[in-house]
Design an enzyme around this catalytic site. Structure first.
Site, mmCIF file in Angstrom:
data_model
loop_
_atom_site.group_PDB
_atom_site.id
_atom_site.type_symbol
_atom_site.label_atom_id
_atom_site.label_comp_id
_atom_site.label_asym_id
_atom_site.label_seq_id
_atom_site.Cartn_x
_atom_site.Cartn_y
_atom_site.Cartn_z
ATOM 1 N N ASN A 1 -58.269 105.456 0.096
ATOM 2 C CA ASN A 1 -59.116 104.344 0.229
ATOM 3 C C ASN A 1 -60.006 104.449 -0.962
ATOM 4 O O ASN A 1 -60.886 105.280 -1.403
ATOM 5 C CB ASN A 1 -59.958 104.704 1.471
ATOM 6 C CG ASN A 1 -60.990 103.698 1.487
ATOM 7 O OD1 ASN A 1 -61.271 103.071 0.671
ATOM 8 N ND2 ASN A 1 -61.575 103.635 2.866
ATOM 9 N N CYS B 1 -66.746 98.225 -0.259
ATOM 10 C CA CYS B 1 -65.134 97.934 0.240
ATOM 11 C C CYS B 1 -65.022 96.424 -0.003
ATOM 12 O O CYS B 1 -63.542 96.065 -0.271
ATOM 13 C CB CYS B 1 -64.469 98.570 1.458
ATOM 14 S SG CYS B 1 -64.910 100.606 1.181
ATOM 15 N N HIS C 1 -57.931 95.211 2.295
ATOM 16 C CA HIS C 1 -58.661 96.736 1.952
ATOM 17 C C HIS C 1 -57.943 97.855 2.525
ATOM 18 O O HIS C 1 -57.586 97.835 3.613
ATOM 19 C CB HIS C 1 -60.162 96.575 2.366
ATOM 20 C CG HIS C 1 -60.828 98.189 2.196
ATOM 21 N ND1 HIS C 1 -60.418 98.642 0.953
ATOM 22 C CD2 HIS C 1 -61.301 99.142 3.217
ATOM 23 C CE1 HIS C 1 -61.081 99.985 1.179
ATOM 24 N NE2 HIS C 1 -61.684 100.050 2.507
#
Length: 327
Positions: free
Chosen positions: A282, A115, A252
């Site tokens: 996500n 990520c 993020h």
């Protein structure tokens, strides 16, 4: 960080057509829309088709960039694809993008920092251009996480979606984008978030899940809300800026509760935070470029704005940078 000679000159994005809403997930696992929304801030996520892979998402994001800004790729000399869900172990996603777009003279590499990948990719592009090794680099952050999810595990399958974005980074010593950067890793905690490959054990212990993403959400949350604010503050301190001088915080898009805690602990305003998780979930390395693209499209991000980007996740690794937006 030494003075940059690199500028972000264009951005594009792409998400698959298929939507997976919280109501859809109610039919798959024991969960409900209210529970998901309250704990994550996510309403829906996009899901790649059976024959749609990360290189396809990446290619379409780059094509969107070209269409929006009238850019040519004939002189692109490197493609960096940031992803942990490549189509193949080899060839790389970057090589597939090079082929699909017929870019004639570009090197091609994949970068896996989970990520935090897009932040690492930007930092690498800045360094390579500032050093004089390259002149024009495509940096892509894209994932097809739905292909490595266990849809019987409600703690993970509710979080992730597919999609991505791309930016073009070019040599420009007079108007550079990159101000300061910060990164770090705590590999000793890596067994709290993993997806197996050739090895089935880590640090001498057998791993419970095979070939799907597994995470200890509580431990990852604790790590993120303690580590990221320290990194954000270190980044601002190195750059000599205060939270009030940051026009937009672009973290993020892991989970809205994590983002809220990071903002509180670092002094950044949630009102001046741009995230893409509400409708995309996500998307790992794809989340920051998706957020940037959304902010540009709706007019929040303007030329001259100072942006603080911060990625964090599997590794457990994190990376952030302060950027002057000059598109």
């Amino acid at each position: 960080m030494s003075r940059s000679a690199a500028r972000i000159t264009a951005i594009g994005s792409y998400v698959p057509e298929k939507r997976l809403t919280n109501l859809d997930l109610e039919q798959l696992v024991e969960t409900n829309d209210e529970w998901i929304l309250q704990r994550t801030g996510i309403r829906e996520r996009r899901i790649a088709g059976e024959h749609e892979f990360t290189s396809d998402i990446s290619t379409k994001a780059v094509q969107d960039l070209a269409e929006r800004y009238g850019k040519s790729f004939d002189d692109v000399d490197l493609i960096i694809a940031c992803t942990m869900t490549p189509d193949f172990k080899t060839p790389s996603v970057a090589a597939m993008v090079q082929a699909k777009l017929n870019i004639p003279n570009a090197g091609a590499i994949d970068l896996n920092a989970a990520c935090a990948g897009f932040s690492y990719g930007l930092q690498m592009a800045n360094g390579l251009i500032t050093s004089g090794l390259h002149k024009k680099i495509l940096v892509i952050g894209a994932e097809t996480f739905s292909k490595i999810l266990d849809y019987t595990d409600r703690s993970t399958c509710i979080l992730f979606g597919d999609g991505g974005g791309a930016v073009l980074v070019e040599h420009d010593a007079d108007n550079p984008s990159f101000i300061e950067s910060h990164m770090g890793t705590n590999g000793a905690l890596a067994n709290n978030l993993y997806c197996t490959d050739l090895a089935g054990e880590m640090f001498g212990e057998d791993l419970a899940a095979r070939n799907v993403v597994w995470q200890n959400g509580r431990e990852v949350y604790k790590w993120a809300v303690n580590t990221v604010p320290k990194g954000v503050n270190a980044l601002m301190e190195k750059a000599g800026v205060t939270p009030g001088e940051v026009d937009w915080f672009v973290p993020h898009s892991a989970n809205l509760r994590i983002i809220e805690s990071i903002c509180t602990r670092s002094g950044l305003s949630l009102d001046n935070t741009i995230y893409s998780l509400e409708y995309y979930g996500n998307t790992s390395a794809g989340s920051i470029p998706l957020s940037l693209a959304e902010g540009v499209k709706d007019g929040r991000i303007q030329a001259g704005d100072q942006l603080l980007l911060y990625g964090f996740g599997g590794g457990l690794t994190h990376a952030g940078m302060l950027v002057k937006w000059s598109i």
